[in-house]
Scaffold this motif. Structure first.
Motif, PDB file in Angstrom:
ATOM      1  N   THR A 156      39.125  34.789  66.535  1.00 15.50           N
ATOM      2  CA  THR A 156      40.031  34.309  67.583  1.00 15.50           C
ATOM      3  C   THR A 156      39.993  35.263  68.765  1.00 15.50           C
ATOM      4  N   GLY A 157      39.360  34.842  69.839  1.00 10.20           N
ATOM      5  CA  GLY A 157      39.340  35.646  71.046  1.00 10.20           C
ATOM      6  C   GLY A 157      40.572  35.370  71.886  1.00 10.20           C
ATOM      7  N   VAL A 158      41.011  36.363  72.631  1.00  7.70           N
ATOM      8  CA  VAL A 158      42.169  36.211  73.516  1.00  7.70           C
ATOM      9  C   VAL A 158      41.656  35.996  74.937  1.00  7.70           C
ATOM     10  N   ALA A 159      42.029  34.864  75.511  1.00  7.59           N
ATOM     11  CA  ALA A 159      41.580  34.522  76.865  1.00  7.59           C
ATOM     12  C   ALA A 159      42.444  35.170  77.932  1.00  7.59           C
ATOM     13  N   ASP A 160      43.755  35.257  77.668  1.00  8.71           N
ATOM     14  CA  ASP A 160      44.649  35.755  78.712  1.00  8.71           C
ATOM     15  C   ASP A 160      45.936  36.291  78.092  1.00  8.71           C
ATOM     16  N   VAL A 161      46.562  37.187  78.807  1.00  7.49           N
ATOM     17  CA  VAL A 161      47.878  37.709  78.443  1.00  7.49           C
ATOM     18  C   VAL A 161      48.780  37.564  79.655  1.00  7.49           C
ATOM     19  N   LYS A 162      49.929  36.936  79.461  1.00  5.14           N
ATOM     20  CA  LYS A 162      50.865  36.726  80.566  1.00  5.14           C
ATOM     21  C   LYS A 162      52.115  37.571  80.352  1.00  5.14           C
ATOM     22  N   HIS A 163      52.462  38.314  81.388  1.00  2.00           N
ATOM     23  CA  HIS A 163      53.670  39.138  81.343  1.00  2.00           C
ATOM     24  C   HIS A 163      54.819  38.307  81.896  1.00  2.00           C
ATOM     25  N   LEU A 164      55.721  37.896  81.013  1.00  2.00           N
ATOM     26  CA  LEU A 164      56.834  37.033  81.405  1.00  2.00           C
ATOM     27  C   LEU A 164      58.079  37.826  81.770  1.00  2.00           C
ATOM     28  N   GLY A 165      58.083  39.096  81.417  1.00  2.00           N
ATOM     29  CA  GLY A 165      59.235  39.962  81.668  1.00  2.00           C
ATOM     30  C   GLY A 165      59.184  41.127  80.709  1.00  2.00           C
ATOM     31  N   ASP A 166      60.090  42.091  80.885  1.00  3.81           N
ATOM     32  CA  ASP A 166      60.108  43.225  79.962  1.00  3.81           C
ATOM     33  C   ASP A 166      60.263  42.731  78.534  1.00  3.81           C
ATOM     34  N   HIS A 167      59.382  43.213  77.660  1.00  2.00           N
ATOM     35  CA  HIS A 167      59.390  42.828  76.248  1.00  2.00           C
ATOM     36  C   HIS A 167      59.305  41.312  76.070  1.00  2.00           C
ATOM     37  N   ASP A 168      58.482  40.692  76.887  1.00  2.00           N
ATOM     38  CA  ASP A 168      58.265  39.250  76.761  1.00  2.00           C
ATOM     39  C   ASP A 168      56.855  38.929  77.258  1.00  2.00           C
ATOM     40  N   PHE A 169      55.973  38.558  76.301  1.00 10.08           N
ATOM     41  CA  PHE A 169      54.575  38.304  76.630  1.00 10.08           C
ATOM     42  C   PHE A 169      54.111  36.998  76.005  1.00 10.08           C
ATOM     43  N   GLU A 170      53.169  36.376  76.666  1.00 11.01           N
ATOM     44  CA  GLU A 170      52.505  35.200  76.116  1.00 11.01           C
ATOM     45  C   GLU A 170      51.024  35.514  75.975  1.00 11.01           C
ATOM     46  N   VAL A 171      50.505  35.315  74.782  1.00 12.16           N
ATOM     47  CA  VAL A 171      49.093  35.568  74.493  1.00 12.16           C
ATOM     48  C   VAL A 171      48.407  34.224  74.305  1.00 12.16           C
ATOM     49  N   VAL A 172      47.411  33.963  75.117  1.00 15.89           N
ATOM     50  CA  VAL A 172      46.691  32.689  75.077  1.00 15.89           C
ATOM     51  C   VAL A 172      45.292  32.929  74.519  1.00 15.89           C
ATOM     52  N   THR A 173      44.952  32.229  73.452  1.00 15.81           N
ATOM     53  CA  THR A 173      43.655  32.425  72.815  1.00 15.81           C
ATOM     54  C   THR A 173      42.593  31.538  73.464  1.00 15.81           C
ATOM     55  N   GLU A 174      41.337  31.810  73.132  1.00 18.07           N
ATOM     56  CA  GLU A 174      40.229  31.051  73.712  1.00 18.07           C
ATOM     57  C   GLU A 174      40.211  29.602  73.246  1.00 18.07           C
ATOM     58  N   ASP A 175      40.852  29.319  72.112  1.00 24.83           N
ATOM     59  CA  ASP A 175      40.910  27.934  71.643  1.00 24.83           C
ATOM     60  C   ASP A 175      42.178  27.212  72.114  1.00 24.83           C
ATOM     61  N   GLY A 176      42.904  27.852  73.050  1.00 22.53           N
ATOM     62  CA  GLY A 176      44.031  27.178  73.689  1.00 22.53           C
ATOM     63  C   GLY A 176      45.376  27.365  73.028  1.00 22.53           C
ATOM     64  N   GLU A 177      45.420  28.126  71.925  1.00 31.14           N
ATOM     65  CA  GLU A 177      46.703  28.387  71.269  1.00 31.14           C
ATOM     66  C   GLU A 177      47.489  29.438  72.063  1.00 31.14           C
ATOM     67  N   SER A 178      48.822  29.348  71.986  1.00 35.68           N
ATOM     68  CA  SER A 178      49.683  30.266  72.730  1.00 35.68           C
ATOM     69  C   SER A 178      50.705  30.887  71.797  1.00 35.68           C
ATOM     70  N   TYR A 179      50.890  32.208  71.921  1.00 34.56           N
ATOM     71  CA  TYR A 179      51.835  32.942  71.078  1.00 34.56           C
ATOM     72  C   TYR A 179      52.696  33.838  71.957  1.00 34.56           C
ATOM     73  N   ARG A 180      53.940  34.004  71.565  1.00 31.97           N
ATOM     74  CA  ARG A 180      54.878  34.850  72.309  1.00 31.97           C
ATOM     75  C   ARG A 180      55.247  36.064  71.464  1.00 31.97           C
ATOM     76  N   CYS A 181      55.562  37.164  72.139  1.00 33.09           N
ATOM     77  CA  CYS A 181      55.992  38.359  71.410  1.00 33.09           C
ATOM     78  C   CYS A 181      56.836  39.236  72.313  1.00 33.09           C
TER      79      CYS A 181
END
Length: 467
Positions: free
Chosen positions: A177-202
């Protein structure tokens, strides 16, 4: 929030399952941290990491994507020689962030974990009181001090397998699973988007991509406005010669990290990654084929040769900023001329002639890697090549035979020092909740320090989430 979205929300996401990521997950599991954790890894699980060359399916690198040598559980260190250097004299600058005492303490802890999981029988060498150090100094060579635990590629894989057996059920891993992008939504809030289009928050995101993720991590940090510095790359060759020549050194200290300052240019040249009775191998870094070395603990897997790198340190000044691209451009020349790795006898190099198939047939040193005979002077810049030749003659004084005509040089070997990311004493960037550790951060350059950085961040986050 739907149940589906809820399932994709994690407390901690770790991008990369290299040495730093492995030891971070192990420590979180051991401390029973009350955190939901996800590891995303571009490569495969340990049991699937099989290079076609090692499997006997091909003679040369076919540029697998992802490369099983560089990617997968354990990172590039999994299928390496399994050398853990316990020192702050080389291998990174972790001690500059967390302190000398803490860095050494964590590396000793890493060593204890390795021993608990199958490395107890591996010999621990020390260069501290070595007679070799005195001999080296008499010949203007400097032996750096370290304790070295040599596991061997075969035992290293078994140890990592034992560690995954403990952590795999406690912590979720997503392989291939490759990671295509990481989005910074705010302090301690991130969205990780994989190359297959899945999205995860942390809430906390840890970048532990290792050497193979150098370009990716640079792009992510640049996009978030995180300051980085990149001004160093090491360029050189992999030397292969009969094991008897270095036996008196490798039997005593195994990994001899020897530094030399050339008379001609005042450049620093060093030995790196010594593999007694080992084999030369290829690596695929971002589609570019470079050379490396392995060795094994099992006597049945040993060869008649020893190999090690000779690397010339290149540090650049402003306005030049992309030192990795400089190293890659040299490696591309080798790939262009040789279809991968070039090989040359030392005698041919100093006489200004290419090594041909005919000359290689008469070579007494039998190569362990099928490479293309050629002329390294068409690839490596003159300054670096002159420094390498001078270093070979310097080593010949403490290991007579190093400068033999049939000593083999493989090119090129490049050590990319990933852009050093600005992090604080917790290895946290200016973006709150975003951590960078291991070799991908530019803070560490070794298995021991990368592993220690993973333990360090794991303990910080375990305190945050509770144990």
């Amino acid at each position: 929030m739907t149940n589906s979205a809820e399932n994709k929300r994690y407390d901690i996401i770790i991008v990369g399952a290299g040495a730093g990521g492995v030891f971070m997950t192990y420590e979180l599991m051991k401390l029973k941290a009350k955190a939901k954790v996800l590891v995303i890894e571009k490569g495969g699980p340990l049991e699937n990491r099989k290079c076609p060359i090692s499997a006997g399916k091909t003679d040369k690198c076919v540029k697998c994507n992802p490369c099983s040598i560089m990617n997968g559980y354990g990172g590039a260190g999994s299928l390496s020689d399994g050398k853990y250097n316990i020192t702050t004299q080389f291998g990174g600058e972790l001690h500059k962030y967390i302190g000398e005492e803490k860095a050494m303490e964590l590396m000793e802890y890493v060593d204890s974990v390795l021993c608990e999981h199958g490395g107890a029988d591996a010999k621990l060498y020390s260069t501290g009181n070595s007679e070799l150090k005195t001999i080296a100094l008499r010949n203007n060579l400097h032996l750096l001090e370290a304790k070295v635990r040599h596991l061997g590629t075969d035992r290293n894989v078994k140890i990592l397998g034992n560690m995954y057996a403990e952590t795999g059920n406690a912590i979720e891993h997503k392989f291939y699973t490759g990671v295509a992008d990481v989005k910074h939504l705010g302090d301690h809030d991130f969205e990780v988007v994989t190359e297959d289009g899945e999205s995860y928050r942390c809430s906390d995101l840890v970048l532990a991509t290792g050497r193979s993720g150098s370009k990716w991590i640079g792009d992510i940090c640049s996009g978030m406005g995180i300051h980085m510095s990149s001004n160093r790359v090491d360029i050189g060759v992999r030397v292969e010669l009969p094991a008897e020549i270095f036996k008196h050194i490798t039997d005593e200290v195994y990994e001899s990290k020897i530094v030399y300052k050339t008379e001609q240019y005042n450049d620093q040249v060093r030995t790196f990654c010594m593999n007694p009775y080992g084999e030369v191998v290829t690596e695929n870094t971002n589609g570019i084929i470079t050379v490396n070395g392995h060795s094994y603990a099992d006597p049945a897997l040993r060869t008649e040769n020893t190999n090690f790198a000779l690397l010339v340190t290149n540090t650049f000044t402003e306005p030049f900023k992309d030192s990795n691209e400089y190293g890659e451009s040299i490696a591309r020349l080798s790939n262009m001329l040789g279809g991968g790795v070039l090989m040359q006898r030392f005698g041919d190099l100093v006489k200004g002639r290419r090594s041909s198939e005919r000359r290689m047939e008469k070579c007494f040193t039998r190569p362990t890697l099928k490479a293309t005979p050629g002329d390294l002077s068409l690839v490596i810049p003159k300054r670096q090549l002159d420094s390498i030749i001078e270093m070979v003659y310097a080593l010949d004084k403490i290991a007579p035979g190093t400068a033999n005509e049939d000593t083999l040089l493989y090119g090129v070997e490049v050590k990319f020092y990933n852009s050093k990311i600005d992090v604080d004493e917790n290895l946290e960037t200016a973006v709150k909740g975003l951590y960078a550790l291991g070799d991908g951060s530019g803070v560490t350059h070794s298995l021991s320090q990368a592993s220690a950085s993973g333990v360090y961040v794991a303990r910080r986050l375990a305190e945050k989430y509770g144990k």
